[in-house]
Design an enzyme around this catalytic site. Structure first.
Site, short mmCIF file in Angstrom:
data_model
loop_
_atom_site.label_atom_id
_atom_site.label_comp_id
_atom_site.label_asym_id
_atom_site.label_seq_id
_atom_site.Cartn_x
_atom_site.Cartn_y
_atom_site.Cartn_z
N LEU A 1 -4.48 5.90 0.24
CA LEU A 1 -3.48 5.04 0.87
C LEU A 1 -2.13 5.41 0.26
O LEU A 1 -2.06 5.84 -0.91
CB LEU A 1 -3.78 3.56 0.57
CG LEU A 1 -5.01 2.95 1.25
CD1 LEU A 1 -5.22 1.51 0.79
CD2 LEU A 1 -4.87 2.99 2.78
N ASP A 2 -1.05 5.26 1.03
CA ASP A 2 0.28 5.52 0.48
C ASP A 2 0.54 4.56 -0.68
O ASP A 2 -0.04 3.46 -0.74
CB ASP A 2 1.35 5.26 1.56
CG ASP A 2 1.21 6.19 2.75
OD1 ASP A 2 0.61 7.27 2.58
OD2 ASP A 2 1.68 5.82 3.84
N ALA A 3 1.46 4.94 -1.54
CA ALA A 3 1.76 4.11 -2.71
C ALA A 3 2.17 2.69 -2.28
O ALA A 3 1.78 1.70 -2.92
CB ALA A 3 2.86 4.74 -3.54
#
Ligand code: URA
Length: 240
Positions: A129-131
């Site tokens: 997942l993106d940060a």
């Protein structure tokens, strides 16, 4: 087979699931120092001292010889069974945490108990997942399972809740469901995705692929922008 949930500061659920063969629980037979070091209790070199400091038993018998061989399921440390040999963990990922083993910043693995951080084989996220994305992410030390669930052929459904910068126009539901949407720079259209509008700037999107920044790029392709993204579920695993 164990089947329970364990909560750590509300962000971590551990699920030991009866995953169908070939992912059923192993119960390997090997040296006690190998069991302890593979599961992160101590290093192989520390095993001798570990056996002095903790009450390590094989069955009813306390042992002091780290070379002794035993089945995983027969070993206890201070009367507790050893951690499972294979883990599948469902984490409700907080924002600002990075899904990587080697990057600057707060790594997702630093949120795991220290013992799990020292396991061999390593625990890795199943996909990323993106940060700034929050929500459901699985982690495992089972490489075959990880590969299976991240392969392009895998059709695991993922449900995202997205907060949008602009109100929905109305045609996005059909565009995303069409199976014809092409993302910038790609040649293969996206599989049909189901969009549910909760209110004009809050939506739920169900997708069965995992392309790079897929959700943000889908909304980008219809002239919108995602300002907050939360993954509600990954397959059967939900953080709701
Ligand atoms: N899609 C995105 O754009 N970001 C994520 O983190 C996951 C899916």
């Amino acid at each position: 087979i164990l089947n329970y949930k364990y909560f750590l500061k509300d962000i971590l659920y551990i699920i030991f699931k009866n995953i169908k063969k070939p992912y059923n629980m192993p119960n390997s037979y090997k040296r006690v120092d190998a069991h302890l070091s593979n599961l992160g209790y101590c290093s192989r070199g520390e095993a001798k001292n570990f056996l002095k400091m903790f009450r390590v038993c094989v069955g009813d018998e306390r042992i002091f010889d780290a070379n002794k061989k035993a089945y995983h399921n027969d070993i206890t440390v201070d009367d507790e069974p050893l951690d499972a040999e294979s883990l599948v963990i469902l984490m409700n990922k907080p924002s600002g945490v990075i899904c990587s083993h080697n990057d600057a910043g707060v790594l997702i693995y630093s949120l795991l108990p220290i013992r799990w951080q020292r396991r061999n084989p390593k625990i890795s996220t199943i996909g990323r997942l993106d940060a700034d994305t929050t929500g459901a992410i699985l982690l495992t030390d089972n490489g075959a399972l990880n590969h299976k669930l991240t392969s392009p052929k895998s059709d695991v459904a993922k449900v995202y809740e997205a907060t949008l910068a602009e109100p929905i126009k109305g045609d996005e539901v059909d565009i995303f469901a069409s199976g014809e949407l092409l993302l910038n720079g790609e040649k293969k259209p996206l599989l049909p995705a189901k969009l549910e509008v909760i209110n004009p700037t809050l939506v739920r999107l169900k997708i069965c692929e995992g392309r790079y920044h897929q959700v943000k790029r889908m909304f980008g392709s219809v002239g919108n922008r995602v300002i907050a993204l939360h993954r509600v579920s990954f397959g059967d695993f939900s953080v709701e």
